[in-house]
Design an enzyme around this catalytic site. Structure first.
Site, PDB file in Angstrom:
ATOM      1  N   GLU A 112       1.246  -1.053  -0.058  1.00  0.00           N
ATOM      2  CA  GLU A 112      -0.147   0.588   0.288  1.00  0.00           C
ATOM      3  C   GLU A 112       0.815   1.386   0.410  1.00  0.00           C
ATOM      4  O   GLU A 112       0.493   2.340  -0.697  1.00  0.00           O
ATOM      5  CB  GLU A 112      -1.037  -0.119   1.045  1.00  0.00           C
ATOM      6  CG  GLU A 112      -2.421  -0.807   1.409  1.00  0.00           C
ATOM      7  CD  GLU A 112      -3.019  -0.955  -0.205  1.00  0.00           C
ATOM      8  OE1 GLU A 112      -3.828   0.443  -0.378  1.00  0.00           O
ATOM      9  OE2 GLU A 112      -3.690  -1.145  -0.325  1.00  0.00           O
ATOM     10  N   GLU A 172      -2.435  13.161  -2.816  1.00  0.00           N
ATOM     11  CA  GLU A 172      -0.938  13.495  -2.285  1.00  0.00           C
ATOM     12  C   GLU A 172       0.029  13.071  -1.397  1.00  0.00           C
ATOM     13  O   GLU A 172      -0.955  12.415  -0.787  1.00  0.00           O
ATOM     14  CB  GLU A 172      -1.660  15.417  -1.702  1.00  0.00           C
ATOM     15  CG  GLU A 172      -1.732  15.975  -2.277  1.00  0.00           C
ATOM     16  CD  GLU A 172      -1.954  17.540  -1.613  1.00  0.00           C
ATOM     17  OE1 GLU A 172      -0.613  18.477  -1.235  1.00  0.00           O
ATOM     18  OE2 GLU A 172      -3.441  18.245  -1.608  1.00  0.00           O
ATOM     19  N   GLU A 213       0.329   3.589  -3.332  1.00  0.00           N
ATOM     20  CA  GLU A 213       0.066   5.266  -3.047  1.00  0.00           C
ATOM     21  C   GLU A 213       0.743   6.104  -2.844  1.00  0.00           C
ATOM     22  O   GLU A 213       0.364   7.575  -3.507  1.00  0.00           O
ATOM     23  CB  GLU A 213      -0.620   5.435  -1.531  1.00  0.00           C
ATOM     24  CG  GLU A 213      -2.371   4.008  -2.025  1.00  0.00           C
ATOM     25  CD  GLU A 213      -2.731   4.536  -0.145  1.00  0.00           C
ATOM     26  OE1 GLU A 213      -2.410   4.757   0.438  1.00  0.00           O
ATOM     27  OE2 GLU A 213      -4.021   4.225   0.073  1.00  0.00           O
TER      28      GLU A 213
END
Length: 152
Positions: A58, A112, A62
Site C-alpha cells: 500500500e 498527495e 499510494e
C-alpha cells in the site's frame, strides 16, 4: 439466517507508519472514508497477504516509496458513515516501517503524499483522519525505545 440476509463484518486493512529523518509520511485521501484528510498510506489486506506485506504494498502503490515492514504495533477502528448511517467499518492495523527508497508522490487513491515534520503534523488546522496523531506518537515512542536506526 435466510439466504437473502448478509453478514456484515469489519474489513481488515493496514496502515503503514513510516518515518525518515524525523518526518512521517502521510497521504491525503482521495476516497471515503476521510476523503481530503491526511492519514497514513494503507488499504485492504488481500486474500492470503500478510499484514506486513499489505503495508509495504500500500505504501508503494499510494506513494511510490519502497518500505520494509518491521512491526505491527496497534489497531484502530475507522467508520465510514454517510447520511447518518454506517456504510463500512474498517479495522486498521498499524505497521511500523523503515524507508528503503523513493520520494513520495500521490498515486492510486492518494491525492498527495509527502513527508511531514513534527511542527507540521501537530498544527491544529491540519485536517487529519481520526487517531492519526496518536498513532504517530506511538510510532515515535517505539522508535525512541530502540533508537531510530535500530532493527526491530
Amino acid at each position: 439466517m435466510s439466504k437473502t440476509q448478509q453478514i456484515i463484518r469489519p474489513v481488515p486493512a493496514t496502515i503503514g507508519v513510516l518515518f525518515r529523518e524525523g518526518r512521517v509520511l502521510l497521504v491525503r485521501r482521495k476516497n471515503p472514508p476521510d476523503a481530503g484528510k491526511w492519514g497514513f498510506p494503507g488499504g485492504k489486506i488481500e486474500w492470503g497477504e500478510t499484514i506486513e506485506r499489505a503495508a509495504e504494498r500500500e505504501i508503494l502503490e499510494e506513494t511510490g516509496v519502497t518500505a520494509a515492514a518491521k512491526r505491527v504495533f496497534t489497531a484502530v477502528d475507522c467508520y465510514d458513515t454517510r447520511d447518518g448511517a454506517l456504510h463500512r467499518h474498517f479495522i486498521l492495523v498499524a505497521v511500523l516501517c523503515d524507508w528503503v527508497a523513493g520520494e513520495p508522490a500521490g498515486a492510486d487513491d492518494a491525492l498527495e503524499a509527502r513527508w511531514f515534520s513534527r511542527s507540521e503534523y501537530e498544527r491544529a488546522d491540519l485536517a487529519m483522519s481520526l487517531d492519526v496523531l496518536e498513532v504517530i506518537r506511538m510510532g515515535e515512542a517505539l522508535r525512541a525505545e530502540r533508537g531510530a536506526a535500530a532493527p526491530f
